[in-house]
Scaffold this motif. Structure first.
Motif, mmCIF file in Angstrom:
data_model
loop_
_atom_site.group_PDB
_atom_site.id
_atom_site.type_symbol
_atom_site.label_atom_id
_atom_site.label_comp_id
_atom_site.label_asym_id
_atom_site.label_seq_id
_atom_site.Cartn_x
_atom_site.Cartn_y
_atom_site.Cartn_z
ATOM 1 N N ALA A 1 0.808 -1.045 -0.205
ATOM 2 C CA ALA A 1 -0.209 0.051 0.386
ATOM 3 C C ALA A 1 0.973 0.930 0.074
ATOM 4 C CB ALA A 1 -1.454 0.095 1.392
ATOM 5 N N VAL A 2 0.464 2.154 -0.855
ATOM 6 C CA VAL A 2 1.266 3.211 -0.293
ATOM 7 C C VAL A 2 1.116 3.880 0.507
ATOM 8 C CG1 VAL A 2 1.062 5.941 -2.247
ATOM 9 C CG2 VAL A 2 1.081 3.613 -3.179
ATOM 10 N N ALA A 3 2.106 4.877 1.575
ATOM 11 C CA ALA A 3 2.271 5.795 2.226
ATOM 12 C C ALA A 3 2.073 7.066 1.917
ATOM 13 C CB ALA A 3 3.205 4.833 2.952
ATOM 14 N N LEU A 4 2.824 7.328 0.397
ATOM 15 C CA LEU A 4 3.407 8.971 0.900
ATOM 16 C C LEU A 4 3.576 9.173 -1.080
ATOM 17 C CD1 LEU A 4 6.140 10.438 1.606
ATOM 18 C CD2 LEU A 4 5.324 8.425 3.126
ATOM 19 N N ARG A 5 3.368 9.880 -1.494
ATOM 20 C CA ARG A 5 3.902 10.524 -2.899
ATOM 21 C C ARG A 5 4.403 11.586 -2.330
ATOM 22 N NH1 ARG A 5 -1.324 8.085 -2.970
ATOM 23 N NH2 ARG A 5 -1.521 5.768 -5.185
ATOM 24 N N GLY B 1 11.804 4.628 -2.233
ATOM 25 C CA GLY B 1 11.242 5.506 -3.272
ATOM 26 C C GLY B 1 10.916 4.908 -4.384
ATOM 27 N N GLU B 2 9.772 4.633 -5.313
ATOM 28 C CA GLU B 2 10.065 4.374 -6.913
ATOM 29 C C GLU B 2 9.390 5.422 -7.595
ATOM 30 O OE1 GLU B 2 7.320 1.283 -7.852
ATOM 31 O OE2 GLU B 2 6.434 1.417 -5.814
ATOM 32 N N ARG B 3 10.061 5.822 -8.542
ATOM 33 C CA ARG B 3 9.438 7.064 -9.329
ATOM 34 C C ARG B 3 8.472 6.476 -10.487
ATOM 35 N NH1 ARG B 3 12.778 11.813 -11.048
ATOM 36 N NH2 ARG B 3 11.672 12.030 -12.904
ATOM 37 N N ALA B 4 7.447 7.365 -10.483
ATOM 38 C CA ALA B 4 6.206 6.960 -10.942
ATOM 39 C C ALA B 4 6.053 6.671 -12.873
ATOM 40 C CB ALA B 4 5.061 8.211 -10.822
ATOM 41 N N ASP C 1 5.464 14.099 -12.404
ATOM 42 C CA ASP C 1 6.222 13.970 -11.871
ATOM 43 C C ASP C 1 6.414 13.363 -10.501
ATOM 44 O OD1 ASP C 1 8.923 14.448 -11.408
ATOM 45 O OD2 ASP C 1 8.192 16.338 -11.846
ATOM 46 N N TYR C 2 6.272 12.227 -9.933
ATOM 47 C CA TYR C 2 6.126 12.316 -8.596
ATOM 48 C C TYR C 2 6.631 10.700 -7.817
ATOM 49 C CZ TYR C 2 2.530 9.166 -9.040
ATOM 50 O OH TYR C 2 1.263 8.111 -9.479
ATOM 51 N N TRP C 3 6.795 10.508 -7.145
ATOM 52 C CA TRP C 3 7.580 9.465 -6.379
ATOM 53 C C TRP C 3 6.754 9.102 -5.377
ATOM 54 C CZ3 TRP C 3 13.042 7.544 -7.746
ATOM 55 C CH2 TRP C 3 13.610 8.320 -7.699
ATOM 56 N N VAL C 4 6.791 7.410 -5.437
ATOM 57 C CA VAL C 4 5.183 6.897 -4.346
ATOM 58 C C VAL C 4 6.869 6.198 -3.337
ATOM 59 C CG1 VAL C 4 4.341 4.676 -4.267
ATOM 60 C CG2 VAL C 4 4.389 6.250 -6.516
ATOM 61 N N GLN D 1 -0.393 -1.359 -13.187
ATOM 62 C CA GLN D 1 -0.752 -0.182 -11.772
ATOM 63 C C GLN D 1 0.154 0.092 -11.781
ATOM 64 O OE1 GLN D 1 -2.635 -2.369 -10.092
ATOM 65 N NE2 GLN D 1 -2.403 -3.510 -8.608
ATOM 66 N N MET D 2 1.245 0.776 -12.105
ATOM 67 C CA MET D 2 1.949 2.176 -12.182
ATOM 68 C C MET D 2 1.207 3.506 -12.808
ATOM 69 S SD MET D 2 4.543 2.120 -9.778
ATOM 70 C CE MET D 2 5.476 3.580 -9.658
ATOM 71 N N LEU D 3 0.725 3.221 -13.857
ATOM 72 C CA LEU D 3 -0.114 4.018 -14.568
ATOM 73 C C LEU D 3 -1.696 4.282 -14.404
ATOM 74 C CD1 LEU D 3 0.231 2.150 -17.924
ATOM 75 C CD2 LEU D 3 1.375 4.739 -17.383
ATOM 76 N N TRP D 4 -2.119 3.253 -13.115
ATOM 77 C CA TRP D 4 -3.699 3.708 -12.719
ATOM 78 C C TRP D 4 -2.897 4.867 -11.350
ATOM 79 C CZ3 TRP D 4 -8.281 4.484 -13.051
ATOM 80 C CH2 TRP D 4 -8.507 4.222 -11.928
ATOM 81 N N ASP D 5 -1.940 3.828 -10.373
ATOM 82 C CA ASP D 5 -1.382 5.214 -9.552
ATOM 83 C C ASP D 5 -1.651 6.545 -10.127
ATOM 84 O OD1 ASP D 5 -0.455 4.804 -6.550
ATOM 85 O OD2 ASP D 5 1.164 5.880 -7.961
ATOM 86 N N GLY D 6 -0.721 6.282 -11.097
ATOM 87 C CA GLY D 6 -0.409 7.935 -11.684
ATOM 88 C C GLY D 6 -1.789 8.992 -11.573
ATOM 89 N N VAL D 7 -2.974 8.324 -11.827
ATOM 90 C CA VAL D 7 -4.133 8.643 -12.236
ATOM 91 C C VAL D 7 -4.728 9.176 -10.471
ATOM 92 C CG1 VAL D 7 -6.598 8.522 -12.710
ATOM 93 C CG2 VAL D 7 -5.303 7.852 -15.023
#
Length: 667
Positions: A224-228, A443-446, A450-453, A515-521
């Motif tokens: 689960a994402v903790a922060l972006r 952290g991983e780049r989206a 322009d953000y990190w997960v 999953q990462m594309l959907w996370d961007g949305v």
């Protein structure tokens, strides 16, 4: 529909088609709840809905009052037995779903149908108690469209397909008002979608107020994402600097590290940053139900109301019960507490009176052999490098009273909390001030945006030791055992990485990319909608020149007034168009107005035929002419395809009608 058609009332026994549509509407609205409520609740609700659909399909009579009462009591009893209460998030929604399914049993009038649909709309809103994602928002728009169509369906003679069209038109008309209210209506601090009885039931980041063996390794099983995070001025700092500071623990007892009120009473951290090493970050933090604000190590401050703790952690005024967005400033190079007070030193060297004798003896030996505290730190890190320690998600169990000894000299298997906790214990046993810091590392780049997960699986623990002339210095003993943890993340340093969730395995396959594309949305949705709280609203209002909430209320009132005025003008224009397009109705109204002018006004309850007969009895001289006008009007109202010649003849006859003109009395 003809001009004389009127709205139909709900029949005593609802029509089969309408009852089926009401059942289907409830089923679609309740569908997401059936997946996140307990299985037994979903099973009962699904059974009730199937039963209602079958009864509607076969046109079975409604059950009697005793049966309905018994079913409602059974639903109430099952919720009480399953949850121990009927209030709260899951218990309340479970009861609502069951009772709404039973409400279908007693719809006998139009009023019952309206009450049922109003409660269905409330059930739709409760979806936000469980998820506020973009997908859920889209689902709620669809649900609103269906419920509005159902309201139209039960209140008019419009066909079901026409009800859907009317519903869509109403929603589109409501969009400008909704957008205005979203931007300008004062935001309520705290969670909008939550219930007090469920507060603390789940914390999405997973960081806790204490740390014991296994507490952080269990987080590695959650992706689960903790922060972006976005960095407006540049890229993410290099991997060795990607430490995200959370709560700091000063006290150790019974194998557990924790904070304490006494430590919180120490003076706030004194941070002296290096000027050219300050980083600014735009952070969207998921709800934690804890007050700390996560930021790069070490944080200097945020635009969110907060205070600096003695452990250099930023604490908000209240628990983070909803997703928030804030701008943080952090120093990557700094001196933290260059002078350590006596109370802080005593707190940072305190250990229980007994327990872990081998670790204490080892630390005392290092102290006698080292010339300075830095030498003790080096010896401890060498101990981890030279002995066969293993970095793993599933370490062997250790005793509560001897957890440090068991880990250092027996099992030698552990996750980051084992290494940080043992290292800090060794430092304190050697007389070096030390404390445990928890947070995230990595952290991983989206792929989109322009953000990190930063995920739960990035949760990490490290140590800080206080060295004379340098202040608090970060020491990560995990890096001594698994250097790849810092550069390659959790998946790159674990031999049992298959135990990690998919998104934490660094497997950039097709499913990962999707999953990462959907996370961007979702990130855009979170940033611009869900994280739009009081402070973000204040900044926006100041940016557009409204000067705060008072200006927003003035603008909101003015905007709503303008929208309502435009709506009134549009409706007036539409009504004028309809009047202009219907010369038959217009001429008939003029006939009624002329008769009213000579003392024969039309009563509201009178139809054309009754009105014409009443006037003819009072004025026999008008009977023939008025009777022809009435007959022509009724014929044109109900004609399937009235001809233009008939319409023109009626208009000419009605326009020439003048009741004030003298006429010869009838023989």
């Amino acid at each position: 529909m003809s001009r004389a058609a009127t709205t139909a009332s709900w029949p005593p026994a609802p029509a089969r088609g309408q009852r089926l549509r009401l059942t289907g509407c409830l089923a679609l609205v309740a569908l997401p709840h059936l997946f996140h409520l307990p299985p037994w609740v979903s099973a009962i609700a699904a059974t009730l809905l199937v039963w209602q659909a079958q009864a509607a399909w076969r046109s079975r009579p409604l059950p009697g009052r005793l049966i309905r009462f018994a079913l409602a009591a059974a639903a109430l009893g099952s919720v009480l037995a399953g949850f121990g209460r009927i209030s709260g998030q899951e218990a309340g929604v479970s009861l609502l779903v069951m009772l709404l399914a039973l409400k279908l049993c007693e719809i006998r009038s139009h009023r019952d149908a309206m009450v049922f649909l109003s409660l269905t709309a409330f059930l739709l809103i409760t979806q936000f108690l469980f998820s506020q994602s973009l997908a859920m928002a889209v689902y709620l728009v669809i649900g609103t469209w269906l419920i509005t169509a159902a309201f139209i369906d039960v209140s008019s003679e419009i066909a079901p397909t026409g009800a859907f069209t009317h519903s869509a038109r109403l929603l589109l008309q409501a969009l400008p008002v909704a957008a205005l209210l979203f931007v300008l209506f004062p935001r309520v601090p705290g969670p909008l979608w939550g219930l007090p009885s469920d507060a603390g039931a789940r914390a999405t980041t997973g960081l806790s107020e204490r740390m014991s063996p296994g507490s952080i390794s269990s987080l590695a099983t959650s992706d689960a994402v903790a922060l972006r995070v976005r960095f407006p001025a540049g890229d993410m700092p290099p991997a060795p600097a990607r430490y995200w500071r959370g709560p700091v623990f000063w006290d150790f007892d019974d194998g557990t590290w924790r904070g304490s009120p006494a430590a919180d009473a120490l003076p706030a951290a004194d941070i002296r940053p290096v000027a050219d090493a300050i980083v600014r970050a735009d952070i969207t933090l998921e709800a934690t139900r804890h007050p700390w604000l996560i930021a790069l190590d070490v944080p200097l401050g945020t635009d969110h109301r907060s205070r600096m703790s003695p452990g250099a952690t930023l604490y908000a005024e209240d628990d983070i019960d909803e997703r928030i967005r804030y701008h943080a400033r952090s120093a990557l190079a700094y001196r933290l507490d260059p002078r350590l007070g006596a109370a802080a030193r005593e707190r940072a060297t305190r250990l229980p009176a007994g327990g872990n004798p081998r670790a204490r003896a080892t630390a005392r030996r290092w102290r006698t052999q080292a010339d300075a505290p830095q030498g003790i730190v080096d010896r401890a890190l060498t101990h981890f490098r030279e002995h066969p320690f293993h970095y793993t998600l599933s370490p062997a169990r250790t005793g509560r009273d001897s957890s440090i000894d068991d880990f250092l000299f027996e099992t030698r298997e552990g996750f980051c909390e084992h290494y940080a906790g043992a290292f800090t214990f060794l430092m304190r046993a050697a007389g070096v001030p030390a404390r445990v810091v928890t947070g995230y590392q990595g952290g991983e780049r989206a792929l989109v945006g322009d953000y990190w997960v930063v995920r739960n699986s990035d949760a990490h623990a490290w140590s800080e030791v206080w060295l004379d002339g340098r202040g608090w210095v970060r020491v990560d003993p995990t890096a001594a055992v698994a250097p790849g943890r810092i550069e390659a993340g959790v998946a790159g340093s674990l031999s049992d990485s298959q135990a990690l969730p998919y998104m934490a395995r660094a497997d950039e396959g097709a499913w990962y990319r999707m999953q990462m594309l959907w996370d961007g949305v979702n990130a855009a949705w979170n940033r611009w909608f869900l994280a739009y709280g009081p402070q973000q609203q204040q900044r926006l209002l100041e940016r557009i020149g409204l000067g705060g909430l008072r200006g927003a209320l003035v603008a909101l009132t003015f905007g709503v007034a303008v929208l309502l005025g435009l709506l009134a003008l549009w409706l007036g224009w539409r009504m004028r168009q309809r009047r202009a397009a219907d010369p038959v109705t217009r001429q008939w109204q003029r006939v009624c107005d002329r008769l009213a002018a000579i003392g024969y006004p039309r009563a509201r309850h009178e139809g054309p035929q009754a009105y014409g007969a009443r006037v003819a009895r009072a004025r026999p001289d008008l009977a023939d002419e008025l009777g022809a006008i009435v007959a022509g009007y009724i014929r044109l109202c109900y004609a399937a395809n009235p001809g233009s010649a008939d319409t023109q003849a009626f208009v000419a006859r009605a326009a020439a009608f003048d009741p004030r003109r003298p006429r010869k009395p009838r023989d």
